[in-house]
Structures are given as C-alpha cells and as structure tokens.
Scaffold this active site. Structure first.
Site, mmCIF file in Angstrom:
data_model
loop_
_atom_site.group_PDB
_atom_site.id
_atom_site.type_symbol
_atom_site.label_atom_id
_atom_site.label_comp_id
_atom_site.label_asym_id
_atom_site.label_seq_id
_atom_site.Cartn_x
_atom_site.Cartn_y
_atom_site.Cartn_z
ATOM 1 N N GLU A 305 53.431 47.414 40.298
ATOM 2 C CA GLU A 305 53.119 48.465 41.273
ATOM 3 C C GLU A 305 54.373 48.963 41.988
ATOM 4 O OE1 GLU A 305 49.923 46.712 43.627
ATOM 5 O OE2 GLU A 305 48.471 47.310 42.101
ATOM 6 N N ASP A 384 41.426 42.691 39.568
ATOM 7 C CA ASP A 384 41.992 42.739 40.915
ATOM 8 C C ASP A 384 40.949 42.427 41.989
ATOM 9 O OD1 ASP A 384 43.716 43.099 42.955
ATOM 10 O OD2 ASP A 384 44.028 45.241 42.677
ATOM 11 N N GLU A 412 39.384 43.185 50.744
ATOM 12 C CA GLU A 412 39.743 44.530 50.266
ATOM 13 C C GLU A 412 38.600 45.184 49.492
ATOM 14 O OE1 GLU A 412 43.230 44.602 47.822
ATOM 15 O OE2 GLU A 412 43.028 46.733 47.361
HETATM 16 C C1 GCV Z 1 50.023 43.879 47.953
HETATM 17 C C2 GCV Z 1 46.081 45.399 44.804
HETATM 18 C C3 GCV Z 1 46.105 45.873 46.221
HETATM 19 C C4 GCV Z 1 47.525 46.043 46.726
HETATM 20 C C5 GCV Z 1 48.269 44.711 46.556
HETATM 21 C C6 GCV Z 1 48.211 44.308 45.088
HETATM 22 C C7 GCV Z 1 48.853 42.949 44.842
HETATM 23 O O1 GCV Z 1 46.557 46.387 43.956
HETATM 24 O O2 GCV Z 1 45.390 47.075 46.334
HETATM 25 O O3 GCV Z 1 47.477 46.429 48.060
HETATM 26 O O4 GCV Z 1 49.593 44.803 46.984
HETATM 27 O O5 GCV Z 1 46.866 44.226 44.686
HETATM 28 O O6 GCV Z 1 48.127 41.986 44.738
HETATM 29 O O7 GCV Z 1 50.072 42.876 44.771
#
Ligand code: GCV
Length: 699
Positions: A305, A384, A412
């Site tokens: 990411e 995720d 989340e």
């Molecule tokens: C910290 C998901 C979340 C992100 C997070 C990522 C991760 O994509 O939406 O906010 O980033 O996981 O675990 O690194």
C-alpha cells in the site's frame, strides 16, 4: 509508583470494587524490583480503600510489616521463588511446584496459585509472573479466598501478546491521528508531538497487564515523515512511553520505514544487501538500545500500500527482514515483518490476479530463509480483516518461520465501534482452526507448540475517548484479545463473563444478574448478527470505499484494490478453485484444499469466497443463496432492533453516562443495519429478479 490518574476516565475492567477481595486481606509480598513494586502499589491502593494491609519482604532480611503481620495472620502471599526466606505457605507451594514440574517450570511470566489453610499463595519465578498472578487473583475475587484449591499452574500460551497502535504522530490528511481509529485521538501523540503529558498511559499499561498483553507498538505501520524520525532524533518520545509502560511489564516496539537509511541517513539507497545500509541500521539500532534497552524491536510494513520495501532493489522480503534482524540481534530485539503484501493497483478487468493469493505467493517460497529473530506477522485471513474469511494459507505453509497471527481489535470492517460486535467468537474460531485437519491448530502455531511460534498481535482499538474504546462495550474486545493470547482455549462466553464481572461488579443499584444476562444476550452472538446484515456468505467488503463504514455493494467492484464479488444477473462470488478459477484453493494443505475446492463440501459461510454460484444454488440448510441473502439481512436488522430494546432494561442500573453512550451507539447501529439490509437486498433483487419467497418489502 504510578503517574497521576485522570478522574474522568472510565476504569474499564478495573474499577475500585474489583479490588475489594484483595483490598480487605492481609497481604505479604516477597521479592524486589520494579514489577514487584507495582504489585505492592496495587495492593496498597486497594488496602487503603478496603481496610486490608500489605507487608513487604524484599528478599533476604527483615519483613517490613505491620504488627499484625509479625504475629502471623497473613491471608494472601505473593512471592518470588527467589525471595529468601520464603514464608511457610509459599515454601510449601514452591516445593510442590518443583516436585511436580521441575525447576523453571513457571517461566518468566507464569505463576502458581494455591490455597493452603486460610492462605492464598501466588508464587512466581520472575516479577512479570507475580504481576499476572495478582491480576488473576483480582479476577477471581472472593473465590480466591474460599475453599482450599489445589495447586494450579498458569503460563501464557503465547510468549508475545502485542497490540499494534496505528497511531500517527502528525494528523494525516487522509487517515487522521489514528488510522482506523474509532475512539478519538491517540493516547500517545497529538498534532505532531507527544501528548503534553502521559498521565493516561500508566492506566493503559495497567489495563493491558491485567488482561495479559505484554507488548505495544506505539506508531502506525504506515510510517510517514514525522513518524520515521522516532527512530533517530525523536527517539526520546519513544523512551518516555517505554518508561511509563515498563512498571506494568509492557515492552515497547517501534514501526520503522524500510527507507530509513535514505530518508533519515542520507544514503543513496536502502538496498538490504548494501554494506553501508547494513552499517547504518547497525549503528542506528545501537543508539536506539542505548536509549531504550528493553525495546521489543521493530515492526515493518514493506512493499505494501505504498510503503517502501526491498522490491525496489530487486531483493526479497527475506533479504529485507534479515537486514533489520541482523541489526537487532545483539540486543535480542525482534523484527515483526508483515506479510500483508499485495498489488493495490490492480486492474479490475484482470481476472487472473487474486489478492487472496498474494501473501502466500510472496512468502511461502521464503520459508526457512528468515533469521531466528524475524517474526512474520500474518493477517488471520488472506484478504483484510473481513467479518468472515477463511484462515490464511500462509499459516500452514511456513513451518521453518516464526509466525505471528494478526487480528484486528479496532473494528474497521466490523462496525467501527458504533456497532456492538464482540469479536472473541471470531478469533476463537480462527485460533481453533486446524489447517491440516488434526490437532495442530492456528493457536498452536502462534504459540510455538507447532513450528516456531511468533505470538498473537492485535490492532489496537484504544484512543483518548473517556471510555477508551469509544463504544464502552468494545472494551470487551480489548480484554478478550489479551485473555485469548494468554489462553486461546478459553471460551468466548466465559471471557465475556469475566469482563462483565470485573467491569460491572455488584453495586448499590442492584440488578447485577440482569446486567450480566442482558450483556450476554446482547454480545455473545453479536459478531454473527453483524455478519448477517452485511456482506453475505464470506464474499467480504461491500463497504463504502475509503472509510469502510456502511454499505456500498459495488463500492470496490471496479476499483484497483482487488476486492471484488463479481455479482451479475445470474450469480455472485469469486471462483478461487483450481478447476476453473484463480487456484487459491491449492494454497491449502489437505483436507482444506479439497474441501474448499468442492462446491458440495465448502462450508456455506465461505461459499462466495471460494465459488461463483447461481442465485438459485441450494445451501446445506436447503435455502437458496438469494433467499439466504434476504433472510439473513431481515434477521440481522431485527436482531439489532432487539439489542436496542434490551439495553433499555438496564436504564438506572448502570452509570448514566455509560448507559447513554451505548444507547446513542445502538441507535446508530439500528439505522445502519437497516441501511445494510435495504441496500444489499435491493441490490440482489434488482440483479437477480428473484422475489423474496416470504413477500417482505424490498425497496
Ligand atoms: C495501516 C487495511 C487498512 C489500512 C491498513 C492496512 C494494513 O488496508 O484499511 O488502513 O494500514 O490494512 O494492515 O497495513
């Protein structure tokens, strides 16, 4: 011994009444050191309130005792086995412990508990064990002082039980102060700096120790410019947090950027095989340990990411992780290297790329190539943190690597602490999963009973909200995380019961049984309720892009994030079979590779994760997929309405502020669950054209 306390902060599961049983006893503490000091302090505070007394015997030498202790009459002894001379009841327990288990059988954090005559004894070999023993006695309350109990030995299943804070130092323009934080600001950082005072952090350490957590990483795994500097010129900020958490046996870890040699060190490269890069990490890490000698280690999100990583230099993740491990090794530090690596810039038209496959494809070939102090931190599912996913196949693919399992305590994708969603039943299922269909569970892998063992990691759900977790009932998730990391065999309902007992001890308003019963009714099944009104049959996502709250069935369907459901007029689901799909089922060992491959044998709750099926496909319970979608969404929303009604029963029995906060969140949950119900049902009705067999209104 402990910092000043904020009076307006909810005590969570440690209200003063939880200490009544220990606080009204005559206690003797034997041993010395910082954590023994914390035990004494906790007891002294409880005794000041409830009329008991505490005496202290530091080791050899006289007992610092009130007169009644000198003449005997002690009824609680907490002793380190190394303290000499041990008082008679503790010596007895120590002897029995040695006979039964041999020397060193309690380990650094374990303890023995026994009740002999009218004395309750906690015996530990090392100070952290004594602290955990104290909190266990607090959990037991009066029952620790009742009938004689034979000797029990308690040791944590997982050596590492860590919470990762996704807290930013700077407020990030997209993710704010806490990425995926639903409980206000950070308890560590504010607007680019450490919070002016860390008054709340000792209380946090105390809560964590009381449920068994022993490590915390203090900044987001997405490491931006300011956060990167915590490794060098802002290290003092980390040291300050470590100082405050140390008395509760909590070690601090730091998230670092893989690009640190470039962005902090001015080097032209961060190539893990470059000698100058290696020297930079070695020197920097030495300085870190000069300042924080007990730092747990580093946490790294690389090539994920947008975070930098070894791929930039054509190197593998073993090269990357080993670079940091080498630097940490002289200090017995550990690098937590995350396996969350996938292509977040995927073309949605490309049906051959499957995000679920990514972690296995990247990491399984590297098994055996990581240094001993690398822990590969694997999200429990291949996608995720959805409300339902299969267990990640990476966990069964790397027997020669230390694996930690990562769960998301912050909600989340499970209602963002506006919805009641008690996650322990979900985590228990994950931990109890047997990848090879035999006795070897995910918990055993994380514990090191099978393979090397890296522990359990949770993404923290705590912020500076007065109730710690925004939704007061979300405290139960924090508590359950610690308890399951300590003992994954505990039942989720039993853990919830502990949390209720500690958090809402009998008070003057009475009604304790009603409180307990109502909370069980509301929370025991709340994860499944949440699952019912959101994305069906394991297909996942269907959330609003970006913030991930509320429904948007096609929100990610034509996006680069690799999270698709492929619904069309005929059917829905992702074909991940070897026969006709992405081949993801082949990443599992037997029996699961065949179970998931088979349309007949695949569990219904994961059907759409593994298969694309027509709406008329018949599930094991005889219902069709489309009817199941309608039924579960109507049922889920009704269950939420029932939760809301149940909560009203407790009006007047609980603290009014807490009651009002939960009521307000439940109102939102009712609204949001109806929104989910209506959007999901309408979407699939319009796609399929199949009416609800029960004729209910679908907008
Ligand atoms: C910290 C998901 C979340 C992100 C997070 C990522 C991760 O994509 O939406 O906010 O980033 O996981 O675990 O690194």
């Amino acid at each position: 011994m402990s910092g000043p306390r904020l009076v307006d902060v909810h005590p969570a599961w440690l209200p003063p009444e939880a200490f009544r049983a220990v606080g009204s006893r005559r206690a003797l503490v034997c041993g010395a050191g910082t954590l023994v000091g914390t035990v004494r302090h906790e007891l002294a505070r409880a005794c000041a309130r409830y009329g008991g007394t505490v005496a202290w015997q530091p080791g050899s030498g006289p007992v610092d005792a009130a007169p009644e202790h000198r003449t005997g009459g002690v009824n609680l002894v907490l002793a380190l086995s190394t303290a000499a001379p041990l008082p008679a009841p503790a010596a007895e327990v120590a002897g029995e412990c040695r006979r039964r288990y041999g020397a060193g059988a309690l380990g650094a954090e374990g303890f023995a508990l026994a009740r002999t005559g009218d004395v309750t004894v906690v015996l530990a070999e090392e100070p952290p064990g004594l602290l955990h023993g104290l909190f266990h006695v607090i959990r037991l309350g009066e029952s620790a002082f009742g009938a004689a109990r034979g000797q029990e030995r308690h040791r944590p299943a997982m050596r590492l039980r860590m919470l990762d804070h996704w807290d930013n130092v700077d407020v990030h323009r997209v993710t704010g102060q806490v990425e995926r934080g639903y409980a206000g600001g950070s308890i560590f950082w504010r607007d680019g700096s450490p919070r002016g005072d860390l008054a709340r952090v000792p209380d946090y350490g105390r809560l964590l120790a009381a449920c068994g957590v022993n490590a915390v990483s203090v900044n987001n795994v997405n490491v931006h410019a300011t956060e990167a500097r915590l490794l060098t010129d802002r290290l003092g900020d980390v040291a300050a947090i470590a100082d405050v958490l140390r008395p509760y046996g909590i070690r601090v870890h730091l998230s670092v950027t893989f690009a640190a040699p470039v962005v902090l060190g001015g080097l032209p490269t961060a190539d893990p095989l470059d000698t100058e890069v290696r020297a930079w990490w070695a020197a920097t890490t030495r300085q870190v340990y000069d300042r924080v000698p007990d730092l747990g280690g580093y946490v790294v999100k690389a090539d994920s990411e947008g975070q930098p990583g070894p791929f930039t230099y054509g190197r593998s993740h073993a090269d990357g992780a080993n670079l940091l491990a080498e630097a940490l090794e002289p200090f017995r530090g550990v690098v937590h290297w995350r396996a969350f690596v996938y292509d977040h810039r995927q073309d949605w038209r490309d049906r051959s790329t499957d995000r679920a496959r990514a972690a296995f494809d990247h990491f399984a070939p590297l098994d055996g190539r990581f240094r001993a102090n690398v822990v590969l931190q694997v999200k429990h599912g291949p996608m995720d943190f959805q409300a339902r996913e299969p267990v990640s196949p990476v966990l069964a693919a790397m027997p020669a690597t230390r694996l930690a399992v990562e769960v998301q305590v912050t909600q989340e994708y499970t209602g963002q602490q506006r919805h009641v969603c008690y996650l322990a039943p979900w985590w228990s299922e994950v931990l109890g999963f047997a990848p090879w269909g035999d006795h070897r569970t995910v918990a055993a892998l994380a514990a090191g009973d099978v393979g090397e063992g890296g522990g359990l990691v949770g993404v923290s759900n705590v912020g500076d909200d007065p109730f710690w977790t925004g939704h007061p009932l979300a405290q139960a998730n924090l508590y359950a995380f610690g308890r399951l990391a300590w003992d994954p065999g505990l039942g989720p309902a039993a853990v919830l019961d502990e949390w209720i007992g500690l958090t809402f001890p009998p008070g003057p308003a009475g009604g304790h049984d009603l409180v307990r019963r109502t909370l069980h009714e509301m929370m025991d099944g709340s994860w499944r309720t949440y699952e019912r009104y959101t994305a069906p049959l394991g297909v996942g996502f269907m959330v609003r892009p970006g913030h991930h709250y509320g429904p948007d069935v096609d929100g990610y369907e034509y996006s680069p994030w690799g999270a698709y459901h492929f619904a069309d007029r005929d059917g829905v689901g992702v074909d991940r079979t070897r026969a006709s799909g992405t081949g993801f089922t082949g990443q599992y060992p037997q029996p699961w590779r065949d179970v998931y491959e088979s349309l007949d044998r695949c569990p219904d709750d994961l059907l759409l994760f593994f298969h694309h099926v027509p709406y008329g496909h018949v599930l094991h319970d005889g219902s069709t997929v489309i009817q199941h979608i309608y039924d579960t969404h109507f049922a889920g929303a009704e269950e939420v309405a029932a939760l809301r009604r149940r909560w009203d029963r407790l009006d007047g029995l609980l603290d009014p502020g807490l009651h009002a906060r939960v009521r307000e969140r439940l109102d939102e949950q009712v609204r949001c669950a109806e929104e989910w119900r209506d959007q999901v049902n309408a979407y699939f009705f319009r796609k399929s054209g199949v009416p609800d067999a029960r004729g209910r209104r679908i907008p």
